[in-house]
Motif scaffolding. Sequence first.
Motif, PDB file in Angstrom:
ATOM      1  N   VAL A 241       0.819  -1.204   0.000  1.00 45.41           N
ATOM      2  CA  VAL A 241       0.000   0.000   0.000  1.00 45.41           C
ATOM      3  C   VAL A 241       0.859   1.264   0.000  1.00 45.41           C
ATOM      4  N   GLY A 242       0.352   2.296  -0.626  1.00 44.47           N
ATOM      5  CA  GLY A 242       0.930   3.628  -0.532  1.00 44.47           C
ATOM      6  C   GLY A 242      -0.167   4.661  -0.690  1.00 44.47           C
TER       7      GLY A 242
ATOM      8  N   THR B 249      -5.022   6.470  -2.677  1.00 39.01           N
ATOM      9  CA  THR B 249      -4.372   5.219  -2.268  1.00 39.01           C
ATOM     10  C   THR B 249      -4.105   4.320  -3.463  1.00 39.01           C
ATOM     11  N   THR B 250      -2.892   3.788  -3.524  1.00 38.78           N
ATOM     12  CA  THR B 250      -2.528   2.746  -4.480  1.00 38.78           C
ATOM     13  C   THR B 250      -2.297   1.469  -3.686  1.00 38.78           C
ATOM     14  N   GLU B 251      -2.947   0.390  -4.093  1.00 36.89           N
ATOM     15  CA  GLU B 251      -2.905  -0.840  -3.304  1.00 36.89           C
ATOM     16  C   GLU B 251      -2.769  -2.055  -4.217  1.00 36.89           C
TER      17      GLU B 251
ATOM     18  N   CYS C 241       4.155   2.803  -3.473  1.00 42.79           N
ATOM     19  CA  CYS C 241       3.793   1.958  -2.330  1.00 42.79           C
ATOM     20  C   CYS C 241       4.957   1.885  -1.340  1.00 42.79           C
TER      21      CYS C 241
END
Length: 240
Positions: free
Chosen positions: A29-30, A125-127, A150
């Motif tokens: 995650v980031g 959010t990038t997941e 992330c």
Amino acid sequence: MNSHRARFNLPPIETNPPVEGPANQSRIVGSTLGRIRKLGGYQKHHHVPDSQNDAAQNFVRKVGQADVKAAADQLYGDIRSLFGYKRREFDYSCEDGFAWIKTPDFDLQIRVDQCSEDPKNYILTTEIVALHTDAIAADERFHACFTHHCDQLVVDFAMPVQVEDKIDAIEDIPELADALTYEPDGSAFELKLPQLDLLIQVNESGMTFSLLTLRDLGKLLDHSQKAFDILASAQFGLRL
């Protein structure tokens, strides 16, 4: 661990729990934080939400759709360039402030939400929610693609853990006790491991691995595995 997952002994990163019963799940995650008024779809006649509710969340997703699409399109291009996938190997969708990209090796999602800590902020959010091959987590192309997106490995526990018991177990391990800090009520703790450049944060619902210094996804994944091995060999008792 399922044989088709990445090389970690950490919980598998996947979208659905295994059919044999609930299991802990992992996500890479980031996120980035910003003011809602800076989102691409925000207009002068709009009003920044001053509270958190469904209407505010829907508004953020609407005015943030362009930002999600820009992030998803950029990642789509980076992935295609790095991995050489053909068009028919991709599954791409983007609407209502939420994007999915599915590839032969991994699946990811990008979304925009109202920040839970400040109603005037958004969080993008990038997941990475699934890895489909054993080798992808060690692939330098994967690291290059996502290092700047992330910076955390998150483990979601299938069942709540007794955090106080874990604190007691760590305090009985000399090589870990000095690295431990925790909330006075025993609701959460942190392990700071400079030798691994790693911070581990734990509460009853999950644990998060992050680097203490610069972003480096390959290093994060490798050192998280080493930290997990240390905890397991020390009979820490956290069933992952």
